[in-house]
Design a protein around this motif. Structure first.
Motif, PDB file in Angstrom:
ATOM      1  N   CYS A  12       1.675 -44.146 -32.898  1.00  0.00           N
ATOM      2  CA  CYS A  12       0.994 -45.038 -31.712  1.00  0.00           C
ATOM      3  C   CYS A  12       0.482 -44.463 -30.979  1.00  0.00           C
ATOM      4  O   CYS A  12      -0.611 -45.193 -30.706  1.00  0.00           O
ATOM      5  CB  CYS A  12       2.317 -45.889 -31.716  1.00  0.00           C
ATOM      6  N   GLY A  13       1.067 -43.257 -30.540  1.00  0.00           N
ATOM      7  CA  GLY A  13       0.134 -42.298 -29.708  1.00  0.00           C
ATOM      8  C   GLY A  13      -1.535 -42.393 -30.008  1.00  0.00           C
ATOM      9  O   GLY A  13      -2.542 -42.616 -29.670  1.00  0.00           O
ATOM     10  N   TYR A  14      -1.529 -41.476 -31.078  1.00  0.00           N
ATOM     11  CA  TYR A  14      -2.814 -41.463 -32.261  1.00  0.00           C
ATOM     12  C   TYR A  14      -3.393 -42.617 -32.248  1.00  0.00           C
ATOM     13  O   TYR A  14      -4.964 -42.725 -31.292  1.00  0.00           O
ATOM     14  CB  TYR A  14      -2.890 -40.935 -33.656  1.00  0.00           C
ATOM     15  N   LEU A  15      -3.303 -43.616 -32.522  1.00  0.00           N
ATOM     16  CA  LEU A  15      -3.708 -45.090 -32.603  1.00  0.00           C
ATOM     17  C   LEU A  15      -4.543 -46.082 -31.282  1.00  0.00           C
ATOM     18  O   LEU A  15      -5.580 -46.050 -30.794  1.00  0.00           O
ATOM     19  CB  LEU A  15      -2.881 -46.297 -33.460  1.00  0.00           C
ATOM     20  N   ALA A  16      -3.574 -45.524 -30.688  1.00  0.00           N
ATOM     21  CA  ALA A  16      -4.230 -45.800 -29.076  1.00  0.00           C
ATOM     22  C   ALA A  16      -5.639 -45.365 -28.344  1.00  0.00           C
ATOM     23  O   ALA A  16      -6.336 -46.124 -27.903  1.00  0.00           O
ATOM     24  CB  ALA A  16      -2.946 -45.761 -28.076  1.00  0.00           C
ATOM     25  N   LEU A  17      -4.567 -43.852 -28.596  1.00  0.00           N
ATOM     26  CA  LEU A  17      -6.615 -42.852 -28.340  1.00  0.00           C
ATOM     27  C   LEU A  17      -7.943 -43.302 -29.488  1.00  0.00           C
ATOM     28  O   LEU A  17      -9.298 -43.085 -28.519  1.00  0.00           O
ATOM     29  CB  LEU A  17      -6.398 -41.668 -28.408  1.00  0.00           C
ATOM     30  N   LEU A  18      -7.777 -43.556 -30.261  1.00  0.00           N
ATOM     31  CA  LEU A  18      -8.723 -43.993 -31.219  1.00  0.00           C
ATOM     32  C   LEU A  18      -8.897 -45.206 -31.202  1.00  0.00           C
ATOM     33  O   LEU A  18     -10.574 -45.536 -30.936  1.00  0.00           O
ATOM     34  CB  LEU A  18      -7.776 -43.695 -32.801  1.00  0.00           C
TER      35      LEU A  18
END
Length: 245
Positions: free
Chosen positions: A124-130
């Motif tokens: 989820c952290g990766y997707l948020a920054l993406l």
């Protein structure tokens, strides 16, 4: 039939006895990464003055997300939304994020399980920054911090433990510590992030859009994963900590 009160009690005992290992490990990694980096100002290896400022800029560029470079397809650029989760720009940035993770991460981890929580947090952290990088695809401003991942934890917590009570401090209530159900605190926090995201640009500052995307992603994940299971109705003393929307 599931005894929800008994289930809540088991979660609370698990979260407060030996401690949630993934949550504590994430907090430790973020703290260690900050202390040994040039950003803390504590590591003499990086020198002082202009040398320190140069080291800090290079550190951001190496480990943070630069939206304008993310889409060049290089392996390093595609990895930065993950490494950026462990980079914080200041002591205040670090301590604020770790406080939220400490308060809300324990029960979420015990509910999901250690492995699932770790994958959930990082994914989820990766997707948020993406998502933030996609919305500001031409920006050359570096994006760092665990806020997107922690926002996802808050979103999942809202679905899983809406009635858990948290101690919150609201500026417009003279900073008095008051206890509210989690659904009131977290929905209020989300609305603030949403409103702030509407007026935020792509320059330096808080990446409110990453908070919004992370929160929504976490809530939807919990809804899709656990909607067929009974949510735990936490008792009045379910959780306590500082939450500053």
């Amino acid at each position: 039939m599931i005894d929800r009160r008994a289930a809540a009690g088991r979660l609370l005992r698990a979260a407060t006895s030996g401690g949630p290992p993934v949550t504590y490990t994430l907090i430790s990694l973020c703290c260690v990464a900050f202390v040994i980096s040039p950003l803390s100002g504590l590591n003499p290896v990086y020198g002082t003055g202009d040398a320190l400022l140069s080291a800090q800029a290079g550190y951001f560029e190496r480990w943070g997300v630069i939206p304008g470079e993310l889409w060049d397809g290089s392996a390093h650029a595609l990895l930065t939304p993950l490494t950026a989760l462990f980079v914080h720009g200041s002591w205040l940035h670090l301590l604020g994020n770790m406080l939220f993770l400490y308060v809300f991460g324990a029960m979420a981890e015990e509910r999901m399980g250690h492995t699932e929580f770790a994958c959930f947090y990082l994914g989820c952290g990766y997707l948020a920054l993406l998502a933030y990088a996609a919305a500001h695809a031409t920006s050359d401003q570096t994006l760092v911090g665990a806020s997107g991942a922690i926002s996802a934890v808050l979103g999942a917590f809202l679905y899983l433990f809406p009635r858990a009570r948290v101690t919150s401090v609201f500026p417009f209530l003279l900073f008095l510590p008051l206890r509210f159900p989690a659904w009131i605190v977290l929905i209020f926090w989300f609305v603030l992030q949403w409103l702030a995201a509407q007026g935020a640009g792509s320059g330096p500052g808080v990446a409110y859009l990453a908070h919004v995307v992370g929160f929504a992603t976490g809530f939807l994940y919990a809804w899709g994963r656990y909607r067929r299971e009974a949510r735990v109705k936490s008792p009045a003393t379910a959780t306590e900590g500082e939450s500053q929307p």
